[in-house]
Design a protein around this motif. Structure first.
Motif, PDB file in Angstrom:
ATOM      1  N   UNK A 175       0.198 -14.123   0.368  1.00 14.00           N
ATOM      2  CA  UNK A 175       1.201 -13.873   1.400  1.00 14.00           C
ATOM      3  C   UNK A 175       1.074 -12.667   2.030  1.00 14.00           C
ATOM      4  N   UNK A 176      -0.125 -12.202   2.317  1.00  8.51           N
ATOM      5  CA  UNK A 176      -0.606 -11.226   3.195  1.00  8.51           C
ATOM      6  C   UNK A 176      -1.531 -12.220   4.627  1.00  8.51           C
ATOM      7  N   UNK A 177      -1.668 -13.354   4.262  1.00  3.89           N
ATOM      8  CA  UNK A 177      -2.417 -13.669   5.185  1.00  3.89           C
ATOM      9  C   UNK A 177      -1.617 -13.750   7.012  1.00  3.89           C
ATOM     10  N   UNK A 178      -0.324 -14.789   6.489  1.00  5.05           N
ATOM     11  CA  UNK A 178       0.201 -15.501   8.034  1.00  5.05           C
ATOM     12  C   UNK A 178       0.505 -13.660   8.554  1.00  5.05           C
ATOM     13  N   UNK A 179       1.003 -12.567   7.684  1.00  7.83           N
ATOM     14  CA  UNK A 179       1.248 -11.365   8.506  1.00  7.83           C
ATOM     15  C   UNK A 179       0.140 -10.522   9.348  1.00  7.83           C
ATOM     16  N   UNK A 180      -0.996 -11.364   8.741  1.00  7.39           N
ATOM     17  CA  UNK A 180      -2.274 -10.228   8.964  1.00  7.39           C
ATOM     18  C   UNK A 180      -2.638 -10.821  10.288  1.00  7.39           C
ATOM     19  N   UNK A 181      -2.537 -11.966   9.978  1.00 11.56           N
ATOM     20  CA  UNK A 181      -3.119 -13.325  11.180  1.00 11.56           C
ATOM     21  C   UNK A 181      -2.184 -13.155  12.681  1.00 11.56           C
ATOM     22  N   UNK A 182      -1.401 -12.848  12.710  1.00 10.40           N
ATOM     23  CA  UNK A 182      -0.360 -12.573  13.453  1.00 10.40           C
ATOM     24  C   UNK A 182      -0.337 -10.888  13.806  1.00 10.40           C
ATOM     25  N   UNK A 183      -1.402 -10.482  13.573  1.00 14.49           N
ATOM     26  CA  UNK A 183      -1.442  -8.929  13.688  1.00 14.49           C
ATOM     27  C   UNK A 183      -0.415  -7.704  13.741  1.00 14.49           C
ATOM     28  N   UNK A 184       0.438  -8.539  12.540  1.00 13.57           N
ATOM     29  CA  UNK A 184       1.283  -7.118  12.109  1.00 13.57           C
ATOM     30  C   UNK A 184       0.370  -6.417  10.834  1.00 13.57           C
ATOM     31  N   UNK A 185      -0.508  -6.777  10.992  1.00 20.57           N
ATOM     32  CA  UNK A 185      -0.878  -6.234   8.934  1.00 20.57           C
ATOM     33  C   UNK A 185      -1.483  -4.688   9.258  1.00 20.57           C
ATOM     34  N   UNK A 186      -1.667  -4.046   8.359  1.00 22.75           N
ATOM     35  CA  UNK A 186      -1.489  -2.451   8.396  1.00 22.75           C
ATOM     36  C   UNK A 186      -1.168  -2.287   6.970  1.00 22.75           C
ATOM     37  N   UNK A 187      -2.242  -0.571   6.215  1.00 28.95           N
ATOM     38  CA  UNK A 187      -2.197  -0.809   5.394  1.00 28.95           C
ATOM     39  C   UNK A 187      -1.037  -0.122   4.250  1.00 28.95           C
ATOM     40  N   UNK A 188      -0.693  -0.822   3.609  1.00 32.43           N
ATOM     41  CA  UNK A 188       0.246  -0.784   2.915  1.00 32.43           C
ATOM     42  C   UNK A 188       0.815   1.315   2.009  1.00 32.43           C
ATOM     43  N   UNK A 189       2.049   1.886   1.770  1.00 34.70           N
ATOM     44  CA  UNK A 189       2.016   2.810   0.860  1.00 34.70           C
ATOM     45  C   UNK A 189       0.805   3.689   0.912  1.00 34.70           C
ATOM     46  N   UNK A 190       0.440   3.869   2.838  1.00 32.71           N
ATOM     47  CA  UNK A 190      -0.211   4.696   3.030  1.00 32.71           C
ATOM     48  C   UNK A 190      -1.777   4.208   2.028  1.00 32.71           C
ATOM     49  N   UNK A 191      -1.821   3.181   1.746  1.00 34.93           N
ATOM     50  CA  UNK A 191      -3.154   2.803   1.704  1.00 34.93           C
ATOM     51  C   UNK A 191      -4.582   3.609   1.020  1.00 34.93           C
ATOM     52  N   UNK A 192      -4.178   4.492   0.010  1.00 35.73           N
ATOM     53  CA  UNK A 192      -5.256   5.484  -0.383  1.00 35.73           C
ATOM     54  C   UNK A 192      -5.069   4.546  -2.132  1.00 35.73           C
ATOM     55  N   UNK A 193      -4.456   4.038  -2.700  1.00 32.40           N
ATOM     56  CA  UNK A 193      -4.550   3.623  -3.245  1.00 32.40           C
ATOM     57  C   UNK A 193      -5.643   2.920  -4.137  1.00 32.40           C
ATOM     58  N   UNK A 194      -5.780   2.648  -4.810  1.00 30.93           N
ATOM     59  CA  UNK A 194      -6.794   1.684  -5.502  1.00 30.93           C
ATOM     60  C   UNK A 194      -6.222  -0.105  -6.513  1.00 30.93           C
ATOM     61  N   UNK A 195      -7.591  -0.683  -4.845  1.00 30.95           N
ATOM     62  CA  UNK A 195      -6.995  -2.126  -6.006  1.00 30.95           C
ATOM     63  C   UNK A 195      -8.062  -2.557  -6.191  1.00 30.95           C
ATOM     64  N   UNK A 196      -7.749  -3.644  -7.580  1.00 29.69           N
ATOM     65  CA  UNK A 196      -8.926  -3.909  -8.680  1.00 29.69           C
ATOM     66  C   UNK A 196      -8.612  -5.295  -8.003  1.00 29.69           C
ATOM     67  N   UNK A 197      -9.744  -6.416  -7.680  1.00 28.02           N
ATOM     68  CA  UNK A 197      -9.415  -7.650  -6.769  1.00 28.02           C
ATOM     69  C   UNK A 197     -10.892  -8.467  -7.136  1.00 28.02           C
ATOM     70  N   UNK A 198     -10.030  -9.584  -7.287  1.00 24.68           N
ATOM     71  CA  UNK A 198     -11.692 -10.304  -8.030  1.00 24.68           C
ATOM     72  C   UNK A 198     -11.577 -11.499  -7.068  1.00 24.68           C
TER      73      UNK A 198
END
Length: 298
Positions: A175-198
């Motif tokens: 879901x994020x990739x189209x937004x970021x590829x368009x140069x419209x991405x950025x941190x969400x809700x301040x960006x301070x929250x931890x994301x646990x990914x894999x």
């Protein structure tokens, strides 16, 4: 091995099925439509219908069923869909396995990151951490408890608490990739929250590790050993796409756009895979940089 998988058409189920079949293992897919061949098992969880005889002689069963958390706003009706698609389906499958003459050695049943709550700040969350409170934490607890009949029958049950599985074809990253590829991405809700990914390759490898490793049982966090903040994740993604990431999305905007679901994005959950690492599992993509690169190159 003979492995049955529910939710086999989802991102994780598809990747796991392909990996097992590529190595010569037999995969049996539990499907709700008319079967298309010998490799499919019909079932209808809405009416509690699955033929236990078709589950005899399996080495493992992997339960990945569940409606998407972020697919719709959380209306009262959709919350009931989220519960039924997890708890009811898991209980039906566990009950069927418990009645078998030749049950599987191990039953892997999905759970989720929100077992631990919606926002635990910078607290490091291991498999021994206390559950959170609210709709999703209670959903995860009930989801895990739905396997109790299989446990009572002596089947080794593994609860896999998935973090954000990174795949460019769907999920959060998709879901994020189209937004970021368009140069419209950025941190969400301040960006301070931890994301646990894999990474998806690590998801598949971890599931296969638990299937194949004797003695696998209990709770396992399926997340990278190096969780990062949303801000850092955003910077890494933008750098790999060679795009700017300068348009932050404030919390209030997420709440207006998504409603109650926004808490799953704005909250901070810093999970670590303590038990997987202790069991000897080695991550191929432990960092955000390597996990995102693997997703983009897949």
């Amino acid at each position: 091995m003979r492995v049955a998988i529910s939710g086999s058409s989802g991102l994780i189920g598809t990747a796991l099925s392909e990996s097992l079949e590529a190595d010569g293992h037999e995969v049996l897919r539990l499907v709700r439509r008319p079967t298309a061949g010998a490799g499919e098992i019909p079932w209808n969880p809405s009416v509690g219908d699955v033929d236990p005889a078709l589950l005899e002689g399996l080495d493992a069963v992997v339960n990945l069923s569940g409606a998407g958390i972020g697919d719709h706003r959380w209306t009262k009706a959709y919350k009931e869909t989220l519960r039924n698609s997890r708890i009811r389906t898991t209980a039906i499958l566990a009950n069927a396995l418990a009645r078998l003459d030749d049950p599987p050695r191990v039953f892997l049943s999905a759970s989720g990151v929100n077992y631990y709550g919606m926002d635990r700040g910078a607290e490091v969350l291991t498999e021994d951490s206390e559950p959170g409170q609210g709709f999703l934490p209670q959903l995860c607890q009930d989801w895990e408890a739905a396997t109790d009949t299989a446990k009572a029958a002596g089947i080794a049950v593994c609860h896999t608490r998935f973090g954000l599985a990174l795949d460019r074809r769907g999920g959060s990253l998709g879901q994020m990739l189209p937004v970021f590829r368009a140069g419209l991405g950025g941190p969400l809700a301040g960006g301070h929250q931890y994301w646990s990914f894999i990474s998806m390759p690590d998801v598949v490898a971890a599931l296969r590790f638990l299937i194949e490793q004797p003695g696998s049982v209990g709770i396992y966090n399926l997340t990278s050993p190096e969780p990062v903040t949303n801000g850092e994740f955003t910077r890494v993604l933008a750098h790999q796409l060679r795009r700017p990431a300068i348009l932050p999305v404030p919390t209030v905007a997420l709440r207006v756009a998504l409603g109650e679901i926004a808490a799953t994005i704005a909250g901070s959950l810093r999970m670590v895979p303590t038990r997987l690492v202790a069991a000897g599992f080695e991550f191929r993509h432990p960092t955000a940089r390597s996990a995102i690169a693997a997703a983009l190159e897949a």
